[in-house]
Design an enzyme around this catalytic site. Sequence first.
Site, short mmCIF file in Angstrom:
data_model
loop_
_atom_site.label_atom_id
_atom_site.label_comp_id
_atom_site.label_asym_id
_atom_site.label_seq_id
_atom_site.Cartn_x
_atom_site.Cartn_y
_atom_site.Cartn_z
N SER A 15 0.82 -1.23 0.00
CA SER A 15 0.00 0.00 0.00
C SER A 15 0.85 1.27 0.00
O SER A 15 1.82 1.39 0.75
CB SER A 15 -0.92 0.02 1.22
OG SER A 15 -1.62 1.26 1.25
N LYS A 66 -13.47 -4.15 1.24
CA LYS A 66 -14.35 -3.01 0.95
C LYS A 66 -15.83 -3.33 1.22
O LYS A 66 -16.58 -2.45 1.62
CB LYS A 66 -14.16 -2.53 -0.49
CG LYS A 66 -12.80 -1.86 -0.71
CD LYS A 66 -12.67 -1.27 -2.10
CE LYS A 66 -11.30 -0.63 -2.28
NZ LYS A 66 -11.13 0.04 -3.56
N ASP A 102 -13.33 6.44 -4.56
CA ASP A 102 -12.59 5.98 -5.74
C ASP A 102 -13.07 6.69 -7.01
O ASP A 102 -12.27 7.18 -7.81
CB ASP A 102 -12.75 4.46 -5.91
CG ASP A 102 -11.93 3.69 -4.89
OD1 ASP A 102 -10.90 4.21 -4.43
OD2 ASP A 102 -12.32 2.55 -4.56
N ALA A 128 -17.33 -4.35 -15.11
CA ALA A 128 -18.57 -4.07 -14.38
C ALA A 128 -18.47 -4.61 -12.95
O ALA A 128 -19.47 -4.96 -12.34
CB ALA A 128 -19.76 -4.68 -15.11
N GLY A 130 -16.34 -4.10 -8.97
CA GLY A 130 -16.33 -3.06 -7.94
C GLY A 130 -15.73 -1.75 -8.42
O GLY A 130 -16.27 -0.67 -8.12
N ARG A 152 -17.30 -8.85 -20.05
CA ARG A 152 -17.44 -10.24 -20.55
C ARG A 152 -18.80 -10.77 -20.15
O ARG A 152 -19.52 -11.36 -20.94
CB ARG A 152 -16.33 -11.12 -19.98
CG ARG A 152 -14.95 -10.79 -20.47
CD ARG A 152 -13.92 -11.72 -19.89
NE ARG A 152 -14.00 -11.78 -18.44
CZ ARG A 152 -13.07 -12.27 -17.64
NH1 ARG A 152 -11.97 -12.77 -18.17
NH2 ARG A 152 -13.21 -12.28 -16.34
N GLY A 241 -3.65 4.83 -12.93
CA GLY A 241 -4.46 5.30 -11.82
C GLY A 241 -3.69 5.96 -10.69
O GLY A 241 -4.24 6.12 -9.59
P1 ATR Z 1 -12.63 -5.02 -8.99
O1 ATR Z 1 -13.07 -4.72 -7.57
O2 ATR Z 1 -11.17 -4.84 -9.22
O3 ATR Z 1 -13.48 -4.33 -10.00
P2 ATR Z 1 -14.13 -7.42 -9.42
O4 ATR Z 1 -15.31 -6.83 -8.73
O5 ATR Z 1 -13.79 -8.86 -9.17
O6 ATR Z 1 -12.82 -6.61 -9.14
O7 ATR Z 1 -14.37 -7.24 -11.00
C1 ATR Z 1 -13.40 -7.58 -11.94
C2 ATR Z 1 -13.84 -7.04 -13.31
O8 ATR Z 1 -12.80 -7.26 -14.23
C3 ATR Z 1 -15.07 -7.72 -13.89
O9 ATR Z 1 -15.80 -6.79 -14.64
C4 ATR Z 1 -14.45 -8.81 -14.77
O10 ATR Z 1 -15.27 -9.19 -15.85
P3 ATR Z 1 -16.42 -10.36 -15.66
O11 ATR Z 1 -17.45 -9.78 -14.77
O12 ATR Z 1 -16.91 -10.59 -17.02
O13 ATR Z 1 -15.68 -11.53 -15.05
C5 ATR Z 1 -13.28 -8.04 -15.32
N1 ATR Z 1 -12.17 -8.88 -15.81
C6 ATR Z 1 -11.26 -9.55 -15.07
N2 ATR Z 1 -10.34 -10.15 -15.87
C7 ATR Z 1 -10.68 -9.82 -17.15
C8 ATR Z 1 -10.12 -10.10 -18.43
N3 ATR Z 1 -9.02 -10.87 -18.58
N4 ATR Z 1 -10.74 -9.60 -19.52
C9 ATR Z 1 -11.85 -8.83 -19.40
N5 ATR Z 1 -12.43 -8.52 -18.21
C10 ATR Z 1 -11.85 -9.00 -17.10
#
Ligand code: ATR
Length: 275
Positions: A15, A66, A102, A128, A130, A152, A241
């Site tokens: 962190s 979170k 965020d 889509a 967090g 996806r 970011g």
């Molecule tokens: P975070 O809190 O970082 O957003 P999360 O809530 O687990 O983590 O969400 C991960 C996001 O990254 C999701 O939208 C996931 O897509 P899916 O909902 O279709 O699984 C997306 N994601 C993770 N790896 C990916 C990849 N290789 N290609 C495209 N989307 C990806």
Amino acid sequence: MTDQYAVIGNPIGFSKSPLIHSMFAKATGQNMDYTTIEGPLGGFAGAIDAFRASGGQGLNITAPFKLDAFAYATERSERAQLAGAANAIKFDGDRVLAENFDGVGLVRDVVYNLNCPLKGKRVLLLGAGGAARGALLPVLAQGPGELVIANRNLDKAKELACIGAASGIHIVRGCAYANLVGQTFDIVFNATSASLRAELPPVPASVFDPGCLAYELAYGKGLTPFLRLAQNAGVQQLADGVGMLAEQAAEAFKWWRGMRPDTRAAIKVLTVALV
Ligand code: ATR
């Protein structure tokens, strides 16, 4: 006694929040300590109770807590409610207030630091989960011309689009990656977690308008596959970011301490070259 703040996560060693907040405290003359807590998995509430009992006044929350922080709170801001997650909490007597900075940190970075207003722009949000949920309302509040959410799992993209549309703004829609062919955007946010595993979301390179801003919400990873795709497509303005990280920290600092620090020095120290 010096006011106590901390960031809790697991793992937490990576962190940057202690560095950022100690820079903010020094620059603003605030007498406060900011430490890290490696929260035990399944033991978030106990760790927070102990920190609170020892005089803690507020915390930042990072993965995987979170949602736990959101549940622990007694009051939640609208932003935290929409995200379903908290990245900052503040104690006020028996009250535990939850916030999510965020999305507002992202918007401040794009609009003020990168000088790229969102108003009227065609915006594509990849993911889509967090991170995307946290970005949704603050981005829509800037009045983009349109917001397309690609994921996806299309149902999750559509669900998020419905939440955005319910906020009274009707230019938001969910979309499959394959259906992005033929559409171009002024700003593309990668809010997927793909870059954390050096993966590339299946986004067609044709989405990038040449004058586009390609923004990776992850930070400190250099030129991620997403940013490389954008660069190869001719995009001039690439960002990660780091600014969002500093800006969300500044928002939390202001919430806790009543003054907003300047973020430029922290961004400079933390910036990793996009190569
Ligand atoms: P975070 O809190 O970082 O957003 P999360 O809530 O687990 O983590 O969400 C991960 C996001 O990254 C999701 O939208 C996931 O897509 P899916 O909902 O279709 O699984 C997306 N994601 C993770 N790896 C990916 C990849 N290789 N290609 C495209 N989307 C990806």
